[in-house]
Design a protein around this motif. Structure first.
Motif, mmCIF file in Angstrom:
data_model
loop_
_atom_site.group_PDB
_atom_site.id
_atom_site.type_symbol
_atom_site.label_atom_id
_atom_site.label_comp_id
_atom_site.label_asym_id
_atom_site.label_seq_id
_atom_site.Cartn_x
_atom_site.Cartn_y
_atom_site.Cartn_z
ATOM 1 N N UNK A 1 0.839 -1.188 0.000
ATOM 2 C CA UNK A 1 0.000 0.000 0.000
ATOM 3 C C UNK A 1 0.876 1.239 0.000
ATOM 4 N N UNK A 2 0.737 2.035 -1.035
ATOM 5 C CA UNK A 2 1.519 3.265 -1.120
ATOM 6 C C UNK A 2 0.632 4.412 -1.581
ATOM 7 N N UNK A 3 0.883 5.566 -0.982
ATOM 8 C CA UNK A 3 0.211 6.795 -1.365
ATOM 9 C C UNK A 3 1.261 7.825 -1.713
ATOM 10 N N UNK A 4 0.985 8.607 -2.734
ATOM 11 C CA UNK A 4 1.924 9.656 -3.123
ATOM 12 C C UNK A 4 1.150 10.928 -3.427
ATOM 13 N N UNK A 5 1.417 11.948 -2.632
ATOM 14 C CA UNK A 5 0.807 13.253 -2.875
ATOM 15 C C UNK A 5 1.707 14.068 -3.792
ATOM 16 N N UNK A 6 1.086 14.843 -4.663
ATOM 17 C CA UNK A 6 1.839 15.705 -5.576
ATOM 18 C C UNK A 6 0.992 16.916 -5.934
ATOM 19 N N UNK A 7 1.619 17.861 -6.616
ATOM 20 C CA UNK A 7 0.883 19.022 -7.076
ATOM 21 C C UNK A 7 1.117 20.288 -6.301
ATOM 22 N N UNK A 8 1.912 20.212 -5.255
ATOM 23 C CA UNK A 8 2.201 21.403 -4.487
ATOM 24 C C UNK A 8 3.090 22.370 -5.251
ATOM 25 N N UNK A 9 3.238 23.549 -4.693
ATOM 26 C CA UNK A 9 4.076 24.556 -5.327
ATOM 27 C C UNK A 9 3.890 25.906 -4.682
ATOM 28 N N UNK A 10 4.405 26.916 -5.348
ATOM 29 C CA UNK A 10 4.313 28.296 -4.880
ATOM 30 C C UNK A 10 3.233 29.014 -5.674
ATOM 31 N N UNK A 11 2.332 29.651 -4.960
ATOM 32 C CA UNK A 11 1.239 30.361 -5.624
ATOM 33 C C UNK A 11 0.950 31.642 -4.848
ATOM 34 N N UNK A 12 0.471 32.639 -5.542
ATOM 35 C CA UNK A 12 0.109 33.887 -4.874
ATOM 36 C C UNK A 12 -1.250 33.756 -4.207
ATOM 37 N N UNK A 13 -1.450 34.547 -3.189
ATOM 38 C CA UNK A 13 -2.751 34.560 -2.514
ATOM 39 C C UNK A 13 -3.862 34.818 -3.530
ATOM 40 N N UNK A 14 -4.940 34.061 -3.392
ATOM 41 C CA UNK A 14 -6.041 34.144 -4.334
ATOM 42 C C UNK A 14 -5.951 33.146 -5.468
ATOM 43 N N UNK A 15 -4.813 32.511 -5.592
ATOM 44 C CA UNK A 15 -4.602 31.548 -6.654
ATOM 45 C C UNK A 15 -5.140 30.171 -6.318
ATOM 46 N N UNK A 16 -4.862 29.230 -7.224
ATOM 47 C CA UNK A 16 -5.378 27.866 -7.087
ATOM 48 C C UNK A 16 -4.278 26.839 -7.323
ATOM 49 N N UNK A 17 -4.466 25.704 -6.703
ATOM 50 C CA UNK A 17 -3.630 24.534 -6.946
ATOM 51 C C UNK A 17 -4.514 23.299 -6.862
ATOM 52 N N UNK A 18 -4.113 22.261 -7.549
ATOM 53 C CA UNK A 18 -4.800 20.985 -7.401
ATOM 54 C C UNK A 18 -3.789 19.926 -6.962
ATOM 55 N N UNK A 19 -4.031 19.373 -5.818
ATOM 56 C CA UNK A 19 -3.191 18.302 -5.304
ATOM 57 C C UNK A 19 -3.755 16.960 -5.738
#
Length: 123
Positions: free
Chosen positions: A1-19
């Motif tokens: 069983x393995x889980x891997x999170x990804x999608x992080x980064x640097x974003x300005x306030x008000x912006x969006x990211x999808x993990x």
């Protein structure tokens, strides 16, 4: 069983990211999946989770209305769409999985944890 999170980064306030939380060795559809975050110097905080099967979703008050958790069974991946990001959302985000026997994904002790992904929101 393995889980891997990804999608992080640097974003300005008000912006969006999808993990993304990708699983191997098991089918996410049969597990509760939770997202947690830990900011520097702070305790780990529960953010959101999605039930197995029908997939009811739950959110911490701090992210309700801004974050959306979803699951793609074909890709065996759970997503956390984060909109209207704030500097206080800055943290390492982890996904976790548990096979039950609870009826809901909230207030449970998750058994499997993946490595986190760093989200940094600048002001």
């Amino acid at each position: 069983v393995q889980l891997q999170a990804s999608g992080g980064g640097l974003v300005q306030a008000g912006g969006s990211l999808r993990l993304s939380c990708a699983a191997s060795g098991f089918l996410l559809d049969y597990f509760f999946i939770g997202w947690f975050r830990q900011a520097p110097g702070k305790e780990r905080e529960w953010v959101s989770c999605i039930n197995s099967g029908a997939g009811s979703t739950y959110y911490a008050d701090s992210v309700k209305g801004r974050f959306t958790i979803s699951r793609d069974n074909a890709k065996n991946t759970v997503y956390l769409q984060m909109n209207s990001l704030k500097p206080e959302d800055t943290a390492v985000y982890h996904c976790a999985a548990d096979g039950g026997p609870s009826s809901r994904c909230i207030n449970i002790s998750y058994e499997y944890w993946g490595r986190g992904t760093l989200v940094t929101v600048s002001s």
